[in-house]
Design an enzyme around this catalytic site. Structure first.
Site, PDB file in Angstrom:
ATOM      1  N   LYS A  34     -31.772  64.417  60.524  1.00  0.00           N
ATOM      2  CA  LYS A  34     -30.682  65.260  61.036  1.00  0.00           C
ATOM      3  C   LYS A  34     -30.970  65.712  62.455  1.00  0.00           C
ATOM      4  CE  LYS A  34     -28.605  66.973  56.800  1.00  0.00           C
ATOM      5  NZ  LYS A  34     -28.275  68.088  55.935  1.00  0.00           N
ATOM      6  N   LYS A  86     -27.717  55.303  54.173  1.00  0.00           N
ATOM      7  CA  LYS A  86     -26.990  55.792  52.991  1.00  0.00           C
ATOM      8  C   LYS A  86     -25.582  56.246  53.359  1.00  0.00           C
ATOM      9  CE  LYS A  86     -28.195  60.622  53.070  1.00  0.00           C
ATOM     10  NZ  LYS A  86     -28.422  61.863  52.453  1.00  0.00           N
ATOM     11  N   LYS A 118     -21.771  62.138  54.261  1.00  0.00           N
ATOM     12  CA  LYS A 118     -20.631  62.928  54.733  1.00  0.00           C
ATOM     13  C   LYS A 118     -20.683  63.082  56.240  1.00  0.00           C
ATOM     14  CE  LYS A 118     -20.795  66.096  50.870  1.00  0.00           C
ATOM     15  NZ  LYS A 118     -21.963  66.934  50.742  1.00  0.00           N
TER      16      LYS A 118
HETATM   17  P1  TYM Z   1     -25.596  66.796  49.362  1.00  0.00           P
HETATM   18  O1  TYM Z   1     -24.488  67.781  49.430  1.00  0.00           O
HETATM   19  O2  TYM Z   1     -25.960  66.038  50.578  1.00  0.00           O
HETATM   20  O3  TYM Z   1     -25.311  65.730  48.237  1.00  0.00           O
HETATM   21  C1  TYM Z   1     -24.960  66.130  46.929  1.00  0.00           C
HETATM   22  C2  TYM Z   1     -25.547  65.183  45.903  1.00  0.00           C
HETATM   23  O4  TYM Z   1     -25.112  63.848  46.155  1.00  0.00           O
HETATM   24  C3  TYM Z   1     -26.233  62.985  46.266  1.00  0.00           C
HETATM   25  N1  TYM Z   1     -25.943  61.964  47.270  1.00  0.00           N
HETATM   26  C4  TYM Z   1     -26.061  60.649  47.054  1.00  0.00           C
HETATM   27  N2  TYM Z   1     -26.429  59.947  45.973  1.00  0.00           N
HETATM   28  C5  TYM Z   1     -26.445  58.597  46.077  1.00  0.00           C
HETATM   29  N3  TYM Z   1     -26.084  57.925  47.215  1.00  0.00           N
HETATM   30  C6  TYM Z   1     -25.712  58.596  48.322  1.00  0.00           C
HETATM   31  N4  TYM Z   1     -25.347  57.935  49.425  1.00  0.00           N
HETATM   32  C7  TYM Z   1     -25.687  60.016  48.280  1.00  0.00           C
HETATM   33  N5  TYM Z   1     -25.362  60.987  49.181  1.00  0.00           N
HETATM   34  C8  TYM Z   1     -25.531  62.165  48.540  1.00  0.00           C
HETATM   35  C9  TYM Z   1     -27.379  63.874  46.700  1.00  0.00           C
HETATM   36  O5  TYM Z   1     -28.619  63.317  46.334  1.00  0.00           O
HETATM   37  C10 TYM Z   1     -27.084  65.142  45.936  1.00  0.00           C
HETATM   38  O6  TYM Z   1     -27.575  65.073  44.629  1.00  0.00           O
HETATM   39  N6  TYM Z   1     -29.731  69.606  49.421  1.00  0.00           N
HETATM   40  C11 TYM Z   1     -28.666  69.107  48.585  1.00  0.00           C
HETATM   41  C12 TYM Z   1     -27.835  70.193  47.958  1.00  0.00           C
HETATM   42  C13 TYM Z   1     -28.572  71.224  47.199  1.00  0.00           C
HETATM   43  C14 TYM Z   1     -29.104  71.108  45.887  1.00  0.00           C
HETATM   44  C15 TYM Z   1     -29.650  72.382  45.586  1.00  0.00           C
HETATM   45  C16 TYM Z   1     -29.152  70.060  44.982  1.00  0.00           C
HETATM   46  C17 TYM Z   1     -28.819  72.495  47.609  1.00  0.00           C
HETATM   47  N7  TYM Z   1     -29.465  73.203  46.629  1.00  0.00           N
HETATM   48  C18 TYM Z   1     -30.282  72.607  44.335  1.00  0.00           C
HETATM   49  C19 TYM Z   1     -29.793  70.299  43.739  1.00  0.00           C
HETATM   50  C20 TYM Z   1     -30.332  71.561  43.446  1.00  0.00           C
HETATM   51  C21 TYM Z   1     -27.741  68.255  49.424  1.00  0.00           C
HETATM   52  O7  TYM Z   1     -27.693  68.353  50.617  1.00  0.00           O
HETATM   53  O8  TYM Z   1     -26.898  67.484  48.742  1.00  0.00           O
END
Ligand code: TYM
Length: 348
Positions: free
Chosen positions: A111, A207, A210
């Protein structure tokens, strides 16, 4: 019942990677586990954001949980910023987390690089994984269903939990205390059971995300049929005709086949290769058409439910209010134990 916690950031629209990597798994656990699903809006402000959209995107993300089949009569759905213990515990954990641990986080490094050399890097972005650890540890969650990209953050949450328990509970004199935190485990779909890492449509080596600048690199869960067809028509392929899984030299082919497999019932790979070999028109043209139509029919019931949920603002508000209450009750209890272990003067 084992406790499960996970969350998605309300930044922009949710995409197929979020669904296949995370939310689809959540729906599978909800009847057998004690599930907590959070919209992590405080994580969404770690990169520059537009305050006019944050609230709406938060509600939209919660509505999408319901549309994806998360059943509020079986799970708790809540908004992170409405449970103050998250920020409070994150601060306490910041004070015991070495900067060196955070400097190793690949998501932070990516990032930071994407922001460019001249852009300021804010402390919140650096400390983001500590807030994530707080989210999980507050609920003493055992299982955290996430996509592959979150594996390293989960390891960090375990390290932080262990370090806190050791310093403030086990080593504590004259009396040891029981551990405050439980070490959580990442639940990441194993290869074969689905896709834990959905790749970009325009580059099979990065990957789906968003924050990628180009919208044609991802399928958003709310894309309409024509947008989906157009994105699949334009997505990157390769010069070979035969469509086969798991050739490391063909990342785009591999990604599209895995997506197709995941949205058509996870059949054996050989079945799918056979199906595609018999396609007419053969090769990429036929496959792209079939993949686009499969995506359209896969997403259409989700989109329909999403719009229904969004029409009933009161219903969603009620669910989030119940979620907030339940989350506050559990989180404030853990926070109290953590404060006690750290030696704070607690109100009687
Ligand atoms: P975030 O918002 O980026 O993504 C949410 C979830 O989607 C999964 N994900 C993917 N899985 C497969 N292929 C992809 N291209 C892909 N892009 C996103 C992510 O692995 C995630 O499970 N830090 C986390 C959010 C968070 C969180 C937490 C998760 C904050 N606190 C506590 C679990 C527990 C995040 O940025 O996810």
């Amino acid at each position: 019942k084992r406790r499960v916690l996970s969350g998605v950031q309300p930044t922009g629209r949710l995409h197929l990677g979020n669904y296949l990597g995370a939310i689809q798994q959540w729906a599978r656990y909800q009847y057998d586990f004690d599930c907590w699903f959070c919209v992590v809006d405080m994580h969404a402000i770690t990169v520059p954001h537009d305050p006019r959209h944050l609230a709406d995107e938060t509600l939209s993300t919660a509505a999408m949980y319901l549309a994806c089949g998360i059943d509020p009569s079986h799970c708790h759905i809540f908004v992170q910023s409405q449970v103050p213990a998250h920020a409070e515990l994150a601060w306490m954990l910041n004070c015991i987390t070495p900067m060196g641990w955070l400097e190793k986080m690949t998501q932070y490094k990516d990032k930071k690089q994407r922001l460019g050399d001249d852009a300021p890097v804010y402390l919140g972005l650096f400390a983001y994984p500590v807030l994530m650890a707080a989210d999980i540890l507050l609920y003493r969650a055992e299982c955290v269903p996430v996509g592959e990209d979150q594996r390293q953050h989960l390891e960090l949450a375990r390290d932080i939990a262990r370090s806190f328990n050791y310093t403030f509970c086990r080593k504590r004199k004259p009396h040891k205390l029981p551990s405050v935190f439980r070490e959580p485990e990442a639940l990441i779909l194993p290869e074969g059971a689905g896709v834990s890492r959905v790749m970009s449509l325009t580059d099979g080596t990065s990957k789906m995300s968003k924050s990628a600048a180009s919208d044609v690199s991802r399928i958003n869960l709310l894309d309409d049929a024509d947008t989906i067809r157009n994105k699949i028509r334009r997505c990157k392929t390769d010069a070979e005709r035969e469509l086969r899984f798991d050739d490391p030299a063909r990342p785009e082919c591999n990604n599209l086949l895995h997506i197709y497999r995941a949205i058509t019932g996870n059949r054996p790979k050989a079945d799918i290769e056979r199906e595609l070999a018999e396609l007419n028109p053969s090769g990429w043209a036929g496959f792209k058409e079939r993949l686009a139509e499969a995506l359209v029919s896969f997403l259409s019931p989700i989109q329909q439910r999403y719009h229904e949920v969004r029409q009933d603002a009161l219903y969603l508000e009620q669910i989030l209010a119940q979620g907030q209450q339940a989350a506050n009750a559990v989180a404030s209890e853990t926070l109290r134990a953590a404060k006690e272990a750290m030696g704070f003067a607690l109100p009687s």
